[in-house]
Every structure is written in C-alpha cells, then in structure tokens.
Design a protein around this motif. Structure first.
Motif, PDB file in Angstrom:
ATOM      1  N   GLU A  76     -17.464 -33.884  10.461  1.00 21.62           N
ATOM      2  CA  GLU A  76     -17.902 -34.758  11.543  1.00 21.62           C
ATOM      3  C   GLU A  76     -18.701 -33.969  12.586  1.00 21.62           C
ATOM      4  N   SER A  77     -18.261 -32.753  12.881  1.00 23.39           N
ATOM      5  CA  SER A  77     -18.972 -31.913  13.838  1.00 23.39           C
ATOM      6  C   SER A  77     -20.357 -31.533  13.315  1.00 23.39           C
ATOM      7  N   TRP A  78     -20.421 -31.259  12.009  1.00 19.62           N
ATOM      8  CA  TRP A  78     -21.698 -30.930  11.372  1.00 19.62           C
ATOM      9  C   TRP A  78     -22.646 -32.115  11.466  1.00 19.62           C
ATOM     10  N   HIS A  79     -22.148 -33.314  11.183  1.00 20.55           N
ATOM     11  CA  HIS A  79     -22.970 -34.514  11.303  1.00 20.55           C
ATOM     12  C   HIS A  79     -23.453 -34.698  12.736  1.00 20.55           C
ATOM     13  N   GLN A  80     -22.579 -34.428  13.696  1.00 20.11           N
ATOM     14  CA  GLN A  80     -22.953 -34.624  15.090  1.00 20.11           C
ATOM     15  C   GLN A  80     -24.062 -33.671  15.499  1.00 20.11           C
ATOM     16  N   GLN A  81     -24.029 -32.456  14.978  1.00 18.57           N
ATOM     17  CA  GLN A  81     -25.084 -31.495  15.300  1.00 18.57           C
ATOM     18  C   GLN A  81     -26.434 -31.969  14.780  1.00 18.57           C
ATOM     19  N   ILE A  82     -26.442 -32.488  13.560  1.00 13.83           N
ATOM     20  CA  ILE A  82     -27.688 -33.006  12.984  1.00 13.83           C
ATOM     21  C   ILE A  82     -28.197 -34.186  13.807  1.00 13.83           C
ATOM     22  N   ARG A  83     -27.283 -35.117  14.093  1.00 15.03           N
ATOM     23  CA  ARG A  83     -27.683 -36.328  14.807  1.00 15.03           C
ATOM     24  C   ARG A  83     -28.203 -36.013  16.208  1.00 15.03           C
ATOM     25  N   THR A  84     -27.567 -35.061  16.880  1.00 11.97           N
ATOM     26  CA  THR A  84     -27.975 -34.705  18.234  1.00 11.97           C
ATOM     27  C   THR A  84     -29.412 -34.201  18.269  1.00 11.97           C
ATOM     28  N   LEU A  85     -29.787 -33.379  17.293  1.00  8.84           N
ATOM     29  CA  LEU A  85     -31.152 -32.871  17.243  1.00  8.84           C
ATOM     30  C   LEU A  85     -32.156 -33.991  16.965  1.00  8.84           C
ATOM     31  N   ALA A  86     -31.808 -34.860  16.026  1.00  5.25           N
ATOM     32  CA  ALA A  86     -32.710 -35.978  15.717  1.00  5.25           C
ATOM     33  C   ALA A  86     -32.835 -36.912  16.908  1.00  5.25           C
ATOM     34  N   GLU A  87     -31.718 -37.175  17.553  1.00  5.23           N
ATOM     35  CA  GLU A  87     -31.732 -38.068  18.712  1.00  5.23           C
ATOM     36  C   GLU A  87     -32.548 -37.467  19.859  1.00  5.23           C
ATOM     37  N   ARG A  88     -32.458 -36.162  20.005  1.00  2.00           N
ATOM     38  CA  ARG A  88     -33.250 -35.492  21.033  1.00  2.00           C
ATOM     39  C   ARG A  88     -34.735 -35.697  20.774  1.00  2.00           C
ATOM     40  N   GLY A  89     -35.134 -35.589  19.516  1.00  4.69           N
ATOM     41  CA  GLY A  89     -36.535 -35.797  19.177  1.00  4.69           C
ATOM     42  C   GLY A  89     -36.992 -37.212  19.466  1.00  4.69           C
ATOM     43  N   VAL A  90     -36.123 -38.177  19.211  1.00  7.64           N
ATOM     44  CA  VAL A  90     -36.468 -39.575  19.496  1.00  7.64           C
ATOM     45  C   VAL A  90     -36.552 -39.809  20.998  1.00  7.64           C
ATOM     46  N   THR A  91     -35.587 -39.271  21.737  1.00  5.22           N
ATOM     47  CA  THR A  91     -35.563 -39.436  23.187  1.00  5.22           C
ATOM     48  C   THR A  91     -36.786 -38.805  23.847  1.00  5.22           C
ATOM     49  N   ASP A  92     -37.206 -37.651  23.316  1.00  2.36           N
ATOM     50  CA  ASP A  92     -38.368 -36.952  23.884  1.00  2.36           C
ATOM     51  C   ASP A  92     -39.697 -37.531  23.416  1.00  2.36           C
ATOM     52  N   GLY A  93     -39.641 -38.528  22.549  1.00  2.00           N
ATOM     53  CA  GLY A  93     -40.867 -39.168  22.101  1.00  2.00           C
ATOM     54  C   GLY A  93     -41.557 -38.493  20.943  1.00  2.00           C
ATOM     55  N   GLU A  94     -40.868 -37.539  20.293  1.00  2.00           N
ATOM     56  CA  GLU A  94     -41.471 -36.861  19.140  1.00  2.00           C
ATOM     57  C   GLU A  94     -41.396 -37.722  17.888  1.00  2.00           C
ATOM     58  N   PHE A  95     -40.282 -38.421  17.731  1.00  2.00           N
ATOM     59  CA  PHE A  95     -40.016 -39.169  16.512  1.00  2.00           C
ATOM     60  C   PHE A  95     -39.770 -40.637  16.810  1.00  2.00           C
ATOM     61  N   SER A  96     -39.841 -41.386  15.742  1.00  2.00           N
ATOM     62  CA  SER A  96     -39.424 -42.784  15.769  1.00  2.00           C
ATOM     63  C   SER A  96     -38.447 -42.975  14.617  1.00  2.00           C
ATOM     64  N   CYS A  97     -37.249 -43.455  14.920  1.00  2.00           N
ATOM     65  CA  CYS A  97     -36.242 -43.637  13.879  1.00  2.00           C
ATOM     66  C   CYS A  97     -35.346 -44.803  14.254  1.00  2.00           C
TER      67      CYS A  97
END
Length: 225
Positions: A153-174
């Motif tokens: 679960e912690s490993w999943h959270q680390q992945i999700r946090t990075l992806a979410e950061r990219g979406v929040t910063d406007g780099e990605f759309s997901c």
C-alpha cells in the motif's frame, strides 16, 4: 516496497554493525545488534540461493555465530527473511524516496523512479522481493501478511503521489490515478520477473523503456509541458 513498518517484525530501524565480530566480543553485543548481524548475513544467502534453500546452519555460518544464537533470536528462517526484506526496503527505497521528493516535478520524479527500479544492481532486490511474497503464501502468522499489505500500500501511495503531483502542476492529464497506480505497479513487477528469468531476454534499458512508455501513454502530456 516502501518505507518499512518496524512493528511488523519487532525490530528497530537504527544502525548497527554489519559484520560478524570476534567470539570474545559477541557476548557484549545487545540483542538488537545480534539480530541485525544475523539478518545482514542472511540477505545475500536468500538473494543468491532462494528462501527455500537457506537453513539455520547456513545463516549461522555466514554470521559467524552458533546455531543456538540464531534460534535464540529467531523462531524460523522465515522470520529472518521478513527482517531481511525490511533491510532491503530501507536501503533500496529510502534513497529513492528522497530523490523523488527532491524532484522538481512529478514527471521528473516518475523518471527517477523508473531509473532506480531497473539497474544492473537491482536484480538482488527483485529476487528478495519475489522470495518475500512467496514466503507470505506459506506463512502461518497473519502479522506477516498484514506487513506485506502495508508495504505494498505504501508503494502504491508513492507512485500515486508522484502522478498526482504531475496532474496538479499541470504536466499531465489523467482521469484515473488509482488505475494508473495499479497498472504501473503491476507492470513494474512483471518486467522485474521477466528481467530475472530472462525468458524472453530483457535488458535494464528495455525495462525502463517499456515502463516510461507506459507512463507517457497513461499520463497524457498537457500542451506546453
């Protein structure tokens, strides 16, 4: 595959000596140091031979202690495996997490993550990782399984946090960060297994390429980024 949970295995995460010491000095070692010494010695044995091929006598010989010392501190080789994986998690992911935290963007953090997952030095980690999960299938203690669940679960959270950061910063759309996280973790595990088995052959560079392609496909780049 994330920062460890000491309560799972009853050990403290402080630094301790990593080498066997002279017999005259062992009697003065506190319990936690002896446990750490034994686990340190078991890590390469498990990584090279596999959990099922490592016995108490093997661990004792590698640690430079008696069989009685090993059985006094641990109830089974499986218990040693649990702590050995904690050490691997500490070493492998602590530096990775720090690097990801220092990344200037979510996209950079994910690239660092992919690069660190597949290098010429990570095969030992992946062998230990799969041995750890295989051991869980046969472990009678539910605490062992709960520890595995928390780590994943912690490993999943680390992945999700990075992806979410990219979406929040406007780099990605997901539209499905949870789905992306599950698929990223599954693909990483699958590529790691293929890398170890080499059936078909897979280089570290190709493993990275496949995972980076997945990220680029799933996390759509926004215009101008």
């Amino acid at each position: 595959m994330a920062p460890h949970h000491p309560e799972d295995v009853g050990m403290k995460a402080e630094r301790s000596p990593r080498r066997a010491v002279a017999a005259a000095d062992r009697t003065r070692q506190p319990t936690e140091v002896r446990r750490r010494l034994i686990v340190e010695a078991a890590v390469p044995l498990i990584a090279e031979r596999g959990y099922a091929s490592v016995g108490v006598r093997d661990v004792a010989a590698a640690a430079g202690v008696s069989v009685g010392t090993v059985t006094y501190h641990f109830g089974s080789v499986q218990e040693i495996l649990s702590e050995a994986m904690v050490l691997q998690i500490e070493r492998y992911y602590a530096a990775l997490s720090e690097a990801a935290d220092r990344a200037t963007s979510g996209a950079e953090g994910l690239r660092l993550l992919v690069d660190a997952l597949f290098t010429e030095d990570t095969d030992r980690h992946w062998r230990m990782w799969f041995e750890y999960w295989n051991a869980g299938e046969h472990h009678p203690d539910q605490a062992f399984a709960r520890g595995q669940d928390r780590r994943y679960e912690s490993w999943h959270q680390q992945i999700r946090t990075l992806a979410e950061r990219g979406v929040t910063d406007g780099e990605f759309s997901c539209d499905d960060l949870d789905g992306f996280t599950v698929r990223f973790a599954a693909l990483a595990d699958g590529l790691a297994l293929q890398r170890l088995r080499q059936a078909p052959p897979l280089t570290t560079q190709d493993a990275r390429r496949h995972l980076n392609h997945f990220v680029e496909t799933e996390l759509r780049r926004r215009p101008g980024t």
